[in-house]
Design a protein around this motif. Structure first.
Motif: not given
Length: 129
Positions: A116-120
């Motif tokens: 998962l990307d950091r924002e998610t």
């Protein structure tokens, strides 16, 4: 051709061609043929167990189409986790939506978290509090 694809999927279904052999052929198959194999998985005429070996050669769009399956043709969680490294962020978010909707086990998040990307991830952590 359609006939060759039918023979290939028939051989796999009849266990005359093992999944590892299919994986060995995958790099040499045309993208169109690979997409049709995904369609066969969606139709239930080819076992989903072959997806993890095909995943490195499939488009992200093809993999995401498989994630949309519901009912009896829905992918087992172990298959979903196995194809996770090859999914786009949009595909990963579909998995999260499945967890939120209750159709997937919450432990699935742990398996997909590294992708998962950091924002998610941050949004997921905030929503847990």
């Amino acid at each position: 051709s359609r006939a060759a694809l039918d023979r290939l999927t028939g051989m796999v279904a009849a266990q005359q061609l093992e999944g590892s052999s299919l994986a060995g052929l995958a790099p040499f198959l045309a993208q169109e043929t690979l997409e049709k194999l995904v369609d066969r998985v969606r139709e239930g005429t080819l076992s989903a167990e072959h997806l993890p070996t095909l995943a490195p050669f499939l488009s992200q769009a093809a993999l995401e189409r498989v994630l949309d399956q519901t009912g009896e043709t829905r992918l087992p969680e172990d298959i979903i986790v196995a194809i996770t490294p090859f999914l786009s962020q949009a595909g990963l978010k579909k998995i999260l939506e499945g967890v939120k909707a209750g159709s997937l086990d919450a432990h699935t998040i742990v398996s997909i978290a590294p992708f998962l990307d950091r924002e998610t991830l941050e949004a997921l952590i905030r929503s847990a509090h």
